[in-house]
Scaffold this motif. Structure first.
Motif, PDB file in Angstrom:
ATOM      1  N   SER A 282       0.836  -1.209   0.000  1.00 50.32           N
ATOM      2  CA  SER A 282       0.000   0.000   0.000  1.00 50.32           C
ATOM      3  C   SER A 282       0.864   1.251   0.000  1.00 50.32           C
ATOM      4  O   SER A 282       0.560   2.231  -0.683  1.00 50.32           O
ATOM      5  N   PHE A 283       1.947   1.217   0.785  1.00 43.41           N
ATOM      6  CA  PHE A 283       2.871   2.348   0.840  1.00 43.41           C
ATOM      7  C   PHE A 283       3.439   2.644  -0.546  1.00 43.41           C
ATOM      8  O   PHE A 283       3.397   3.778  -1.022  1.00 43.41           O
ATOM      9  N   LEU A 284       3.952   1.618  -1.221  1.00 42.91           N
ATOM     10  CA  LEU A 284       4.555   1.815  -2.538  1.00 42.91           C
ATOM     11  C   LEU A 284       3.518   2.245  -3.574  1.00 42.91           C
ATOM     12  O   LEU A 284       3.796   3.109  -4.407  1.00 42.91           O
ATOM     13  N   GLN A 285       2.337   1.654  -3.515  1.00 42.28           N
ATOM     14  CA  GLN A 285       1.288   2.020  -4.469  1.00 42.28           C
ATOM     15  C   GLN A 285       0.884   3.482  -4.296  1.00 42.28           C
ATOM     16  O   GLN A 285       0.759   4.223  -5.266  1.00 42.28           O
TER      17      GLN A 285
ATOM     18  N   GLU B 251       2.691   8.944   3.487  1.00 43.40           N
ATOM     19  CA  GLU B 251       2.246   7.569   3.246  1.00 43.40           C
ATOM     20  C   GLU B 251       2.874   6.605   4.254  1.00 43.40           C
ATOM     21  O   GLU B 251       2.238   5.641   4.675  1.00 43.40           O
ATOM     22  N   LEU B 252       4.119   6.871   4.647  1.00 44.04           N
ATOM     23  CA  LEU B 252       4.776   6.047   5.666  1.00 44.04           C
ATOM     24  C   LEU B 252       4.006   6.136   6.979  1.00 44.04           C
ATOM     25  O   LEU B 252       3.730   5.122   7.624  1.00 44.04           O
ATOM     26  N   VAL B 253       3.622   7.333   7.354  1.00 45.33           N
ATOM     27  CA  VAL B 253       2.834   7.534   8.580  1.00 45.33           C
ATOM     28  C   VAL B 253       1.468   6.870   8.428  1.00 45.33           C
ATOM     29  O   VAL B 253       0.991   6.187   9.338  1.00 45.33           O
ATOM     30  N   ARG B 254       0.842   7.066   7.281  1.00 45.45           N
ATOM     31  CA  ARG B 254      -0.497   6.506   7.045  1.00 45.45           C
ATOM     32  C   ARG B 254      -0.476   4.977   7.146  1.00 45.45           C
ATOM     33  O   ARG B 254      -1.381   4.376   7.723  1.00 45.45           O
TER      34      ARG B 254
ATOM     35  N   ARG C 257       3.673   5.654  -5.559  1.00 48.66           N
ATOM     36  CA  ARG C 257       3.708   5.633  -7.017  1.00 48.66           C
ATOM     37  C   ARG C 257       2.615   6.511  -7.605  1.00 48.66           C
ATOM     38  O   ARG C 257       2.786   7.153  -8.645  1.00 48.66           O
ATOM     39  N   ASP C 258       1.477   6.566  -6.917  1.00 54.81           N
ATOM     40  CA  ASP C 258       0.356   7.369  -7.389  1.00 54.81           C
ATOM     41  C   ASP C 258       0.498   8.850  -7.042  1.00 54.81           C
ATOM     42  O   ASP C 258      -0.439   9.617  -7.212  1.00 54.81           O
ATOM     43  N   GLY C 259       1.657   9.238  -6.527  1.00 54.03           N
ATOM     44  CA  GLY C 259       1.926  10.647  -6.283  1.00 54.03           C
ATOM     45  C   GLY C 259       1.840  11.075  -4.834  1.00 54.03           C
ATOM     46  O   GLY C 259       2.026  12.247  -4.528  1.00 54.03           O
ATOM     47  N   GLY C 260       1.579  10.130  -3.933  1.00 52.83           N
ATOM     48  CA  GLY C 260       1.518  10.470  -2.521  1.00 52.83           C
ATOM     49  C   GLY C 260       2.889  10.836  -1.974  1.00 52.83           C
ATOM     50  O   GLY C 260       3.913  10.350  -2.466  1.00 52.83           O
TER      51      GLY C 260
END
Length: 135
Positions: free
Chosen positions: A57-60, A71-74, A63-66
């Motif tokens: 999920s982090f990488l996706q 994203e690491l925190v999320r 990749r989608d611009g996050g």
């Protein structure tokens, strides 16, 4: 076929069958080695994602611009704060941050990146966000 080989390998002489078939065999062998390498790297990703689906999920999301930090925190939430606050992990992160030799396996490179990002999260602003999350 010899024209194609000659254009690809202009330094080689393909006037006899042994040279032609030898080159075809070598190309096929190189192809097999490349495919095996791709499969090994794919398996490493599969294993990493199966071990902790949050990494996928982090990488996706990234990749989608996050933003990778957000994203690491999320995805990892308080696990990151716990790692930042752990003195042993702080030493590990500091050592990882000093490494200059690139990793040969993709999952190792990703792990080093995540550790470096986690060290960057230790700023006062991020720490206050984590504290508010744990209240």
């Amino acid at each position: 076929m010899t024209e194609r080989l000659q254009s690809r390998y202009p330094e080689m002489d393909f006037s006899d069958d042994e040279a032609v078939f030898g080159r075809i065999y070598d190309d096929y062998d190189d192809y097999d080695k490349n495919i095996a390498g791709y499969q090994e790297r794919e398996k490493a990703f599969e294993d990493m994602f199966a071990a902790d689906p949050r990494s996928a999920s982090f990488l996706q999301s990234w990749r989608d611009g996050g933003d990778p930090t957000i994203e690491l925190v999320r995805q990892f939430g308080t696990d990151i704060k716990d790692a930042i606050d752990d003195p042993v992990r702080q030493e590990e992160m500091a050592a990882a941050n000093k490494e200059t030799k690139p990793k040969e396996e993709t999952y190792m490179a990703l792990t080093a990146f995540l550790i470096c990002v986690a060290v960057g999260l230790a700023s006062g602003l991020m720490k206050s966000i984590f504290e508010s999350m744990t209240e």
